[in-house]
Design an enzyme around this catalytic site. Structure first.
Site, PDB file in Angstrom:
ATOM      1  N   ASP A  16      40.483  42.236  44.401  1.00 55.21           N
ATOM      2  CA  ASP A  16      39.617  41.692  44.740  1.00 55.21           C
ATOM      3  C   ASP A  16      40.261  41.046  45.281  1.00 55.21           C
ATOM      4  O   ASP A  16      41.440  41.840  46.505  1.00 55.21           O
ATOM      5  CB  ASP A  16      40.432  40.232  44.886  1.00 55.21           C
ATOM      6  CG  ASP A  16      40.992  39.175  42.921  1.00 55.21           C
ATOM      7  OD1 ASP A  16      39.790  39.954  42.149  1.00 55.21           O
ATOM      8  OD2 ASP A  16      41.025  38.191  42.892  1.00 55.21           O
ATOM      9  N   CYS A  71      40.400  31.621  52.530  1.00 55.89           N
ATOM     10  CA  CYS A  71      39.984  32.493  51.535  1.00 55.89           C
ATOM     11  C   CYS A  71      38.023  31.484  51.116  1.00 55.89           C
ATOM     12  O   CYS A  71      37.104  32.405  50.648  1.00 55.89           O
ATOM     13  CB  CYS A  71      40.145  31.052  50.332  1.00 55.89           C
ATOM     14  SG  CYS A  71      42.146  31.555  50.814  1.00 55.89           S
ATOM     15  N   HIS A  97      46.462  37.124  46.039  1.00 53.63           N
ATOM     16  CA  HIS A  97      45.915  37.926  46.900  1.00 53.63           C
ATOM     17  C   HIS A  97      46.852  37.129  49.013  1.00 53.63           C
ATOM     18  O   HIS A  97      47.188  36.637  48.487  1.00 53.63           O
ATOM     19  CB  HIS A  97      44.546  36.022  47.330  1.00 53.63           C
ATOM     20  CG  HIS A  97      43.768  36.300  46.913  1.00 53.63           C
ATOM     21  ND1 HIS A  97      43.113  35.149  45.723  1.00 53.63           N
ATOM     22  CD2 HIS A  97      43.152  37.247  45.682  1.00 53.63           C
ATOM     23  CE1 HIS A  97      42.132  35.773  44.615  1.00 53.63           C
ATOM     24  NE2 HIS A  97      42.407  36.933  44.716  1.00 53.63           N
ATOM     25  N   ASP A 155      37.387  36.083  48.306  1.00 53.48           N
ATOM     26  CA  ASP A 155      38.119  36.721  46.750  1.00 53.48           C
ATOM     27  C   ASP A 155      37.151  38.236  46.547  1.00 53.48           C
ATOM     28  O   ASP A 155      37.656  38.985  45.683  1.00 53.48           O
ATOM     29  CB  ASP A 155      38.068  36.123  45.732  1.00 53.48           C
ATOM     30  CG  ASP A 155      39.596  35.099  45.635  1.00 53.48           C
ATOM     31  OD1 ASP A 155      39.688  34.990  47.568  1.00 53.48           O
ATOM     32  OD2 ASP A 155      39.668  34.059  45.497  1.00 53.48           O
ATOM     33  N   SER A 162      46.536  27.303  43.378  1.00 49.80           N
ATOM     34  CA  SER A 162      46.979  28.140  45.392  1.00 49.80           C
ATOM     35  C   SER A 162      48.561  26.923  44.913  1.00 49.80           C
ATOM     36  O   SER A 162      48.622  26.087  44.442  1.00 49.80           O
ATOM     37  CB  SER A 162      46.187  27.708  46.015  1.00 49.80           C
ATOM     38  OG  SER A 162      44.780  29.047  46.214  1.00 49.80           O
ATOM     39  N   SER A 163      48.889  27.864  45.709  1.00 51.20           N
ATOM     40  CA  SER A 163      50.385  27.004  46.080  1.00 51.20           C
ATOM     41  C   SER A 163      50.161  26.377  48.112  1.00 51.20           C
ATOM     42  O   SER A 163      49.023  26.217  48.894  1.00 51.20           O
ATOM     43  CB  SER A 163      51.164  28.489  46.168  1.00 51.20           C
ATOM     44  OG  SER A 163      50.779  29.011  48.158  1.00 51.20           O
ATOM     45  N   ASP A 204      46.240  36.543  51.901  1.00 52.38           N
ATOM     46  CA  ASP A 204      46.073  35.515  52.889  1.00 52.38           C
ATOM     47  C   ASP A 204      46.701  34.594  52.609  1.00 52.38           C
ATOM     48  O   ASP A 204      46.476  33.028  53.574  1.00 52.38           O
ATOM     49  CB  ASP A 204      44.484  35.412  53.518  1.00 52.38           C
ATOM     50  CG  ASP A 204      43.601  34.389  52.021  1.00 52.38           C
ATOM     51  OD1 ASP A 204      43.986  35.180  50.632  1.00 52.38           O
ATOM     52  OD2 ASP A 204      42.509  34.361  52.166  1.00 52.38           O
TER      53      ASP A 204
HETATM   54  N1  ABU Z   1      43.922  32.327  47.788  1.00 52.18           N
HETATM   55  C1  ABU Z   1      45.404  32.393  48.097  1.00 52.18           C
HETATM   56  C2  ABU Z   1      46.392  31.676  47.774  1.00 52.18           C
HETATM   57  C3  ABU Z   1      47.563  32.295  48.049  1.00 52.18           C
HETATM   58  C4  ABU Z   1      48.634  31.460  47.209  1.00 52.18           C
HETATM   59  O1  ABU Z   1      48.882  30.745  46.261  1.00 52.18           O
HETATM   60  O2  ABU Z   1      49.651  31.691  47.980  1.00 52.18           O
END
Ligand code: ABU
Length: 367
Positions: A196, A351, A245, A108, A298-299, A247
């Site tokens: 970021d 990450c 983000h 990040d 995060s997801s 990624d």
């Molecule tokens: N740092 C990536 C988080 C992305 C997401 O929560 O999908």
């Protein structure tokens, strides 16, 4: 000890030197505008803050140390940050917050482009001083590599003018969030450049940057002026109600092949550069989990947050069976790496790392 060479132009060339984060002293920071906008409305994190429980820190460190050892076992040099005291408040003339975040995840904060490592502005107040965790490494690289350019983007003021107040409610609802994402109305305003580093993907001469919660258009313009020999492309993923983000959304595996999160499809107009040059953008496999682990920002799509070691080899989180299966079908050698219990500290395998050296030079993949 080998002397450092800083050199990395993309996400897939053979990796030889990398930074892996640490979970030491990580905190859940107190409420602040940009951070709150990212915490899902049904999350167990709402209303909580303070030092993360020690048993979770120990477990995350066990996994991060294991990942570092695995990489070292493959001949990759691994460096680690030096944690500062994250319990200290962050105070500037413009804002105060009662704690910091941690030294996870390095992706990040640090953007490596060729022989340069650029410290991002960041957009959360609690992350304003996070670059300090990496300064001992930056000083060392500066001493060892005469070509290394250590750069820091202008520190932002992060006053309330940086954030749209309509994102401060915790009852916005998914439909409204998606409407705002489609309209490119994000929590951050255009007050000053913000980005970021994890919103940037490197494709040789081209940098692909997500415009969302953590990176605004001025931040993208700042990157464009800072890297005049690159083409800098702003992209959006309107299906993402919490866009931070890139990624866990768009994952290049090798020249010609990118995984795209099927819920966050790259709009047709933005696909043209890839398609014109014969690149395939394929839907990523579904995550193996229905929900993130406890106290995680995060997801579940950290399933596709993979670390490519070379164009044929990829590290995938060990419980992500569907993602591993898909990688195998795409012709990649898969290295399973247990990391899920460290997700809460800021992300997955991509990450929790930052490139220092990959073989290869700056190529033009989109002539
Ligand atoms: N740092 C990536 C988080 C992305 C997401 O929560 O999908």
């Amino acid at each position: 000890m080998t002397k450092t060479i800083v050199n990395s132009w993309n996400e897939w060339d053979p990796l030889r030197h990398v930074i892996v984060g640490r979970a030491d002293d990580c905190h859940i920071p107190p409420a602040e505008p940009a951070l709150d906008a990212k915490v899902p409305e049904d999350s167990d994190m709402r209303g909580q803050w303070g030092r993360r429980p020690q048993d979770t820190i120990d477990r995350a460190n066990e996994l991060l140390d294991g990942f570092a050892a695995l990489l070292e076992g493959r001949g990759i040099r691994v460096d680690r940050p030096t944690p500062i005291d994250h319990a200290q408040p962050a105070t500037t003339p413009d804002f105060h917050t009662d704690s910091q975040f941690g030294c996870m995840p390095p992706r990040d904060v640090l953007l490596t482009v060729g022989s340069e490592i650029l410290e991002a502005t960041m957009s959360y107040r609690c992350r304003w001083f996070e670059y300090l965790n990496y300064r001992p490494l930056m000083q060392r690289y500066f001493e060892e590599d005469p070509r290394f350019r250590h750069e820091s983007a202008p520190k932002p003021r992060l006053t309330d003018a940086d954030y749209h107040p309509d994102y401060l409610s915790d009852k916005i609802g998914n439909a409204k969030r998606l409407e705002w994402a489609a309209a490119k109305h994000f929590v951050t305003t255009e007050e000053e450049p913000l980005f970021d580093a994890a919103d940037v993907l490197r494709f040789g001469r081209d940098l692909v940057v997500q415009h969302g919660f953590t990176t605004n258009l001025k931040g993208i313009e700042w990157l464009r002026r800072h890297f005049p020999d690159h083409r800098v492309h702003a992209v959006n993923f309107p299906g993402d109600p919490y866009p931070i983000h890139i990624d866990a959304t768009f994952t290049p595996l090798r020249p010609g092949l990118i995984l795209n999160n099927p819920q966050r499809r790259l709009p047709d107009a933005q696909r043209q550069m890839f398609e014109r040059n014969g690149w395939d953008i394929v839907d990523a496999a579904q995550p193996a989990h229905n929900s993130p682990p406890p106290l995680c920002y995060s997801s579940t799509w950290l399933s596709m947050n993979v670390l490519v070691l070379d164009p044929k080899t990829v590290c995938v989180e060990a419980s992500e069976v569907y993602q591993m299966e898909q990688m195998d079908k795409l012709g990649m050698n898969v290295i399973p790496v247990a990391l899920r219990d460290a997700y809460a500290f800021g992300g997955g395998l991509h990450c929790c790392t930052a490139d220092v050296y990959r073989e290869g030079q700056c190529e033009d993949y989109f002539p």
